[in-house]
Scaffold this motif. Structure first.
Motif, PDB file in Angstrom:
ATOM      1  N   MET A   7       0.874  -1.035  -0.092  1.00  0.00           N
ATOM      2  CA  MET A   7       0.030   0.285  -0.067  1.00  0.00           C
ATOM      3  C   MET A   7       0.865   1.332  -0.024  1.00  0.00           C
ATOM      4  O   MET A   7       0.567   2.191  -0.873  1.00  0.00           O
ATOM      5  CB  MET A   7      -1.098   0.061   1.393  1.00  0.00           C
ATOM      6  N   HIS A  34       0.943   4.364  -3.065  1.00  0.00           N
ATOM      7  CA  HIS A  34       0.867   5.765  -2.692  1.00  0.00           C
ATOM      8  C   HIS A  34       2.231   6.672  -3.001  1.00  0.00           C
ATOM      9  O   HIS A  34       2.382   7.857  -3.289  1.00  0.00           O
ATOM     10  CB  HIS A  34       0.501   6.073  -1.151  1.00  0.00           C
ATOM     11  N   ARG A  93      -9.451  -1.243  -4.159  1.00  0.00           N
ATOM     12  CA  ARG A  93      -8.979  -0.005  -3.890  1.00  0.00           C
ATOM     13  C   ARG A  93      -7.741   0.438  -4.903  1.00  0.00           C
ATOM     14  O   ARG A  93      -7.059   1.455  -4.925  1.00  0.00           O
ATOM     15  CB  ARG A  93      -8.282   0.352  -2.639  1.00  0.00           C
ATOM     16  N   GLU A 115      -4.293   2.947   4.859  1.00  0.00           N
ATOM     17  CA  GLU A 115      -4.319   3.558   3.674  1.00  0.00           C
ATOM     18  C   GLU A 115      -4.281   5.186   4.307  1.00  0.00           C
ATOM     19  O   GLU A 115      -3.554   5.905   3.944  1.00  0.00           O
ATOM     20  CB  GLU A 115      -5.382   3.467   2.570  1.00  0.00           C
TER      21      GLU A 115
END
Length: 135
Positions: free
Chosen positions: A1, A5, A42, A122
């Motif tokens: 994750m 990002h 996601r 997240e």
């Protein structure tokens, strides 16, 4: 994750990320299929990840070592050399939308539990990146 990002923000060449557990009983295994599915919902693909155990070298190699919960933080504190203790923290300290200290274990919570954990992590990762980006 975190890698996802970092890529989105163009920081993947500036920050190195690794994931590891404090126990070795899942070493080499892929993520739980429910975690993979929740992440994919996601837009994040974690299917290629494989479990590994934290090593003593991790405390030298990384500036920050984050735990999901108090038990894993305590495990890290036991194996962390004293000179690196300031690197240890809980990931949820960086969360902006959740006022909790720990990420719950979603294993017995069904798909909704995995979705919730992905949402929490997240949020914490985004908060961490904001904090790291502050001058």
């Amino acid at each position: 994750m975190a890698r996802h990002h970092l890529r989105r923000k163009g920081l993947e060449d500036l920050i190195e990320v690794a994931s590891a557990g404090t126990h070795g009983y899942h070493t080499g295994e892929p993520p739980d299929p429910r975690a993979v599915a929740a992440a994919l919902r996601r837009g994040i693909d974690i299917a290629a990840q494989r479990a590994r155990r934290v090593t003593p070298e991790d405390f030298d190699a990384f500036d920050l070592v984050l735990a999901m919960d108090q038990q894993n933080l305590a495990n890290l504190e036991r194996i962390c050399p004293p000179q690196h203790r300031e690197k240890l923290d809980l990931v949820m300290r960086y969360a902006r939308s959740f006022d909790i200290d720990e990420v719950p274990d979603p294993y017995f919570g069904g798909e909704a539990g995995f979705d919730r954990v992905i949402e929490m992590v997240e949020d914490a990762i985004e908060g961490l990146l904001e904090e790291l980006h502050r001058p």
